[in-house]
Motif scaffolding. Structure first.
Motif, PDB file in Angstrom:
ATOM      1  N   LEU A  59      -7.965  12.928 -49.263  1.00 38.27           N
ATOM      2  CA  LEU A  59      -7.971  12.028 -50.423  1.00 38.27           C
ATOM      3  C   LEU A  59      -9.141  11.058 -50.319  1.00 38.27           C
ATOM      4  O   LEU A  59      -9.870  10.840 -51.282  1.00 38.27           O
ATOM      5  CB  LEU A  59      -6.658  11.243 -50.490  1.00 38.27           C
ATOM      6  N   PHE A  60      -9.342  10.490 -49.117  1.00 37.29           N
ATOM      7  CA  PHE A  60     -10.408   9.513 -48.926  1.00 37.29           C
ATOM      8  C   PHE A  60     -11.661  10.197 -48.389  1.00 37.29           C
ATOM      9  O   PHE A  60     -11.682  10.702 -47.271  1.00 37.29           O
ATOM     10  CB  PHE A  60      -9.962   8.399 -47.973  1.00 37.29           C
ATOM     11  N   THR A  61     -12.695  10.205 -49.220  1.00 31.57           N
ATOM     12  CA  THR A  61     -13.989  10.752 -48.823  1.00 31.57           C
ATOM     13  C   THR A  61     -14.778   9.738 -48.011  1.00 31.57           C
ATOM     14  O   THR A  61     -15.511  10.087 -47.089  1.00 31.57           O
ATOM     15  CB  THR A  61     -14.796  11.139 -50.078  1.00 31.57           C
ATOM     16  N   TYR A  62     -14.579   8.455 -48.343  1.00 34.95           N
ATOM     17  CA  TYR A  62     -15.330   7.384 -47.666  1.00 34.95           C
ATOM     18  C   TYR A  62     -14.587   6.070 -47.803  1.00 34.95           C
ATOM     19  O   TYR A  62     -14.039   5.762 -48.874  1.00 34.95           O
ATOM     20  CB  TYR A  62     -16.724   7.242 -48.288  1.00 34.95           C
ATOM     21  N   VAL A  63     -14.541   5.309 -46.715  1.00 33.97           N
ATOM     22  CA  VAL A  63     -14.047   3.928 -46.745  1.00 33.97           C
ATOM     23  C   VAL A  63     -14.971   3.097 -45.868  1.00 33.97           C
ATOM     24  O   VAL A  63     -15.302   3.482 -44.741  1.00 33.97           O
ATOM     25  CB  VAL A  63     -12.594   3.815 -46.232  1.00 33.97           C
ATOM     26  N   ASN A  64     -15.389   1.966 -46.372  1.00 38.93           N
ATOM     27  CA  ASN A  64     -16.262   1.065 -45.626  1.00 38.93           C
ATOM     28  C   ASN A  64     -15.413   0.272 -44.624  1.00 38.93           C
ATOM     29  O   ASN A  64     -14.912  -0.812 -44.919  1.00 38.93           O
ATOM     30  CB  ASN A  64     -16.978   0.114 -46.588  1.00 38.93           C
ATOM     31  N   GLU A  65     -15.248   0.828 -43.431  1.00 43.38           N
ATOM     32  CA  GLU A  65     -14.392   0.199 -42.426  1.00 43.38           C
ATOM     33  C   GLU A  65     -14.971  -1.129 -41.928  1.00 43.38           C
ATOM     34  O   GLU A  65     -14.221  -2.038 -41.556  1.00 43.38           O
ATOM     35  CB  GLU A  65     -14.170   1.144 -41.253  1.00 43.38           C
ATOM     36  N   ASP A  66     -16.294  -1.229 -41.923  1.00 38.42           N
ATOM     37  CA  ASP A  66     -16.907  -2.494 -41.496  1.00 38.42           C
ATOM     38  C   ASP A  66     -16.477  -3.625 -42.425  1.00 38.42           C
ATOM     39  O   ASP A  66     -16.210  -4.750 -41.974  1.00 38.42           O
ATOM     40  CB  ASP A  66     -18.434  -2.376 -41.488  1.00 38.42           C
ATOM     41  N   LYS A  67     -16.408  -3.328 -43.714  1.00 38.56           N
ATOM     42  CA  LYS A  67     -15.967  -4.351 -44.666  1.00 38.56           C
ATOM     43  C   LYS A  67     -14.497  -4.695 -44.437  1.00 38.56           C
ATOM     44  O   LYS A  67     -14.117  -5.872 -44.449  1.00 38.56           O
ATOM     45  CB  LYS A  67     -16.185  -3.885 -46.103  1.00 38.56           C
ATOM     46  N   LEU A  68     -13.666  -3.649 -44.222  1.00 30.81           N
ATOM     47  CA  LEU A  68     -12.248  -3.893 -43.954  1.00 30.81           C
ATOM     48  C   LEU A  68     -12.080  -4.849 -42.786  1.00 30.81           C
ATOM     49  O   LEU A  68     -11.318  -5.816 -42.862  1.00 30.81           O
ATOM     50  CB  LEU A  68     -11.528  -2.587 -43.628  1.00 30.81           C
ATOM     51  N   LYS A  69     -12.786  -4.571 -41.703  1.00 29.79           N
ATOM     52  CA  LYS A  69     -12.617  -5.357 -40.482  1.00 29.79           C
ATOM     53  C   LYS A  69     -13.228  -6.747 -40.590  1.00 29.79           C
ATOM     54  O   LYS A  69     -12.922  -7.633 -39.792  1.00 29.79           O
ATOM     55  CB  LYS A  69     -13.218  -4.607 -39.300  1.00 29.79           C
ATOM     56  N   SER A  70     -14.099  -6.934 -41.600  1.00 30.96           N
ATOM     57  CA  SER A  70     -14.730  -8.247 -41.785  1.00 30.96           C
ATOM     58  C   SER A  70     -13.884  -9.185 -42.640  1.00 30.96           C
ATOM     59  O   SER A  70     -14.162 -10.382 -42.707  1.00 30.96           O
ATOM     60  CB  SER A  70     -16.104  -8.076 -42.437  1.00 30.96           C
ATOM     61  N   ILE A  71     -12.850  -8.642 -43.292  1.00 31.16           N
ATOM     62  CA  ILE A  71     -11.958  -9.457 -44.129  1.00 31.16           C
ATOM     63  C   ILE A  71     -10.706  -9.758 -43.317  1.00 31.16           C
ATOM     64  O   ILE A  71     -10.038  -8.850 -42.824  1.00 31.16           O
ATOM     65  CB  ILE A  71     -11.604  -8.724 -45.434  1.00 31.16           C
ATOM     66  N   GLU A  72     -10.387 -11.019 -43.167  1.00 31.67           N
ATOM     67  CA  GLU A  72      -9.360 -11.441 -42.217  1.00 31.67           C
ATOM     68  C   GLU A  72      -8.006 -10.790 -42.456  1.00 31.67           C
ATOM     69  O   GLU A  72      -7.353 -10.330 -41.515  1.00 31.67           O
ATOM     70  CB  GLU A  72      -9.223 -12.972 -42.248  1.00 31.67           C
ATOM     71  N   THR A  73      -7.569 -10.737 -43.709  1.00 34.27           N
ATOM     72  CA  THR A  73      -6.232 -10.183 -43.960  1.00 34.27           C
ATOM     73  C   THR A  73      -6.166  -8.697 -43.608  1.00 34.27           C
ATOM     74  O   THR A  73      -5.174  -8.227 -43.045  1.00 34.27           O
ATOM     75  CB  THR A  73      -5.808 -10.385 -45.425  1.00 34.27           C
ATOM     76  N   TYR A  74      -7.212  -7.943 -43.923  1.00 30.04           N
ATOM     77  CA  TYR A  74      -7.235  -6.526 -43.559  1.00 30.04           C
ATOM     78  C   TYR A  74      -7.264  -6.362 -42.038  1.00 30.04           C
ATOM     79  O   TYR A  74      -6.577  -5.492 -41.487  1.00 30.04           O
ATOM     80  CB  TYR A  74      -8.470  -5.826 -44.138  1.00 30.04           C
ATOM     81  N   ALA A  75      -8.094  -7.152 -41.374  1.00 27.22           N
ATOM     82  CA  ALA A  75      -8.232  -7.042 -39.917  1.00 27.22           C
ATOM     83  C   ALA A  75      -6.895  -7.303 -39.227  1.00 27.22           C
ATOM     84  O   ALA A  75      -6.483  -6.550 -38.333  1.00 27.22           O
ATOM     85  CB  ALA A  75      -9.292  -8.015 -39.413  1.00 27.22           C
ATOM     86  N   HIS A  76      -6.191  -8.360 -39.641  1.00 26.95           N
ATOM     87  CA  HIS A  76      -4.886  -8.656 -39.047  1.00 26.95           C
ATOM     88  C   HIS A  76      -3.864  -7.591 -39.429  1.00 26.95           C
ATOM     89  O   HIS A  76      -3.004  -7.225 -38.612  1.00 26.95           O
ATOM     90  CB  HIS A  76      -4.408 -10.044 -39.484  1.00 26.95           C
ATOM     91  N   PHE A  77      -3.958  -7.085 -40.651  1.00 26.66           N
ATOM     92  CA  PHE A  77      -3.053  -6.029 -41.112  1.00 26.66           C
ATOM     93  C   PHE A  77      -3.195  -4.784 -40.236  1.00 26.66           C
ATOM     94  O   PHE A  77      -2.199  -4.205 -39.773  1.00 26.66           O
ATOM     95  CB  PHE A  77      -3.366  -5.692 -42.573  1.00 26.66           C
TER      96      PHE A  77
END
Length: 291
Positions: A59-77
């Motif tokens: 389903l997911f061809t691409y996800v910007n994981e660097d952006k995910l990890k740079s946003i506090e709520t995503y990183a803690h999630f």
């Protein structure tokens, strides 16, 4: 069981659209992620371990994981996703480190405009205390308080685990797993196999830019015939939205139809005492289409 009419609940629609507009941490299609809808999934009975694969690619061809990890709520999630025993009936043990991670996640949620808006709304409805610390405790009880899901087992589940991480029931059924970040990470590691989209009719297919999808997938050797999930939205949006639906009803099961952005959704929440048993969206229509 409380099931509201198919007429969108106007007041709830208004506050949920406020949350939608405030969700600045929602990811953007193309820039932050790319998905491939592919084929329409076939009928599968609950409890089956086989489904025809109508989606050869993930389903997911691409996800910007660097952006995910740079946003506090995503990183803690993301830090919380490996804290649970997947199988129900197996008691959960919360370590001091995991407890700290739970509280860091809630603290990060409270810093967002989305959760501040939800808190203000709930205070106005006399469902929550205006004291932020008491509201955090309420959020903890709703999402992280352990309870017995299966008879005979210990405290084997909580709302967060069920909704966002996913569980299996006696190795026979997938329960929960309604979160796109967990789906992506499980898919990336080869644990989830996307089988295709589910639709209510034959009129149309979802678009890649839809932020809500009904999915069929396999996980842990089992098939989930259909599971609703938001795509690209932030953790704070989902926690805020389902907390509001949960607190605005005392029924065992609440189903409410709302219009959020371009999506007509059925939001379903099951109560387990003072906590969430499960919660998920069902896409009813998008872009004025009958799906």
């Amino acid at each position: 069981m409380a099931r509201r009419s198919q007429q969108a609940d106007q007041e709830l629609t208004e506050v949920l659209n406020q949350l939608w507009r405030l969700d600045t941490n929602r990811l953007s299609l193309g820039a932050d992620y790319i998905i491939s809808i592919q084929g329409r999934a076939a009928y599968v009975a609950q409890g089956s371990n086989y489904a025809r694969d109508r989606a050869r690619a993930p389903l997911f061809t691409y996800v910007n994981e660097d952006k995910l990890k740079s946003i506090e709520t995503y990183a803690h999630f993301i830090n919380l996703l490996d804290n649970y025993e997947v199988s129900t009936g197996v008691s959960e043990t919360v370590t001091s480190e995991e407890l700290k991670e739970n509280h860091l996640f809630i603290d990060s949620l409270m810093e967002t405009e989305v959760m501040k808006c939800a808190h203000k709304y709930l205070v106005g409805k006399r469902q929550s205390s205006s004291d932020p610390e008491k509201f955090k405790k309420q959020l903890y009880d709703i999402w992280f308080r352990l309870y017995h899901r299966d008879r005979g087992g210990g405290e084997d589940s909580c709302g967060f685990e069920h909704v966002f991480v996913g569980e299996t029931k006696f190795g026979q059924e997938i329960m929960g797993l309604h979160n796109w970040v967990q789906f992506y990470l499980q898919e990336k590691h080869g644990h989830v196999d996307y089988k295709g989209y589910k639709a209510r009719g034959n009129k149309d297919t979802p678009d890649e830019d839809d932020h809500v999808l009904n999915l069929q997938f396999s996980w842990k050797g089992l098939v989930k015939p259909v599971g609703g999930s938001f795509i690209g939205v932030s953790p704070e949006f989902e926690v805020a939205l389902f907390t509001i639906v949960f607190l605005m009803s005392t029924e065992k099961m609440t189903s409410v139809v709302v219009k959020v952005d371009e999506y007509l959704l059925e939001l379903v929440v099951y109560r387990h005492g003072r906590s969430i048993g499960t919660s998920f969206p069902k896409l009813l229509s998008s872009n004025n289409r009958d799906l």
